[in-house]
Write an enzyme that holds these catalytic residues in place. Sequence first.
Site, PDB file in Angstrom:
ATOM      1  CB  CYS A 258      -0.928  -0.024   1.212  1.00  0.00           C
ATOM      2  SG  CYS A 258      -1.785   1.526   1.520  1.00  0.00           S
TER       3      CYS A 258
ATOM      4  CB  CYS B  22       0.148   2.150   4.113  1.00  0.00           C
ATOM      5  SG  CYS B  22      -1.470   1.393   3.830  1.00  0.00           S
TER       6      CYS B  22
END
Length: 314
Positions: free
Chosen positions: A52, A55
């Site tokens: 991700c 993230c």
Amino acid sequence: MDVIFDPARQGATAGGAAAGTIKDGDQKTFMQDVVEASREVPVLVDFWATWCGPCKTLTPALEKVVTAAGGRVRLVKIDIDKNRQLVAQLTQMGLPLQSVPTVVAFWQGQILDLFQGALPESEVKRFIEGLLKAAGGQMPTADLMAEAEAAVAQGDHHAALELFGALSQQEPENAKALAGVARTLLALGEEEQAKAVLDNAPDKIKEAAEITAARSAIEVEIEGRRAKAMLAEFQNRIAADPDDHAARIDLAVALSASDDRDGAVDALIEAIRRDRAWNEEAARKQLLKFFEAWGFDDPASKAGRRKLSSVLFR
């Protein structure tokens, strides 16, 4: 399959809150690190994944803000790929964990709030501040002040008002915070409310420099609003009579209201140069009032002080 998130088990690990402010969690420790720990302080759960991209931006911001909160909130980071059983069970409970990052706030063993996506640090701060308010906690005063001043610098006066207000509630005799409330109200056009805030300041800080400066800012705003509409008239009067000191002072007020602070300074410096003593040094006093209202660290104030000293000490 073992029940990972079961309210019936919440009492089994009472007092087992995580000792650290920030830690990595998993499905085995979720009850202790999150559910039980949230009975002491709010706990944020950062659901993330190695693949991700957002993230990688959000998690450092979360860590920074949680660390700044000084133990008033905790952060538990959970890799969704390593904890699929937990994610599946929480998803069944209605948490939208199909996409990451997702941050879920727990308080008193219950889900209090959540957000998804990589919010900027300022929005993360605001989210945590709201969480702490809901939980009856408080952000450190230095952190609140820094965030409020940053909001002012960004022109977000609504956010600044909320932050200065929170700080004033924590510290009723914090003159800088109360002055911040008044100044942001003024910026939002709530002039009467701004005056009321200062009028009702605690006796201990009524004459504090910050409060006095905020009063000056309100007066400059009121005077400027009236003078701004007559700017051309003042210019014409000065053109007809360069020694019309009253017109020059009024022109300075109008220029200040028009966001031409350097022009306002120059008009008053010229009035002082021509006749410093006129009307009990009215031009010099108006200039000092500007410095107070604008803030002594304002670039126009700094430049104006240098110009004033060159006139007074020549």
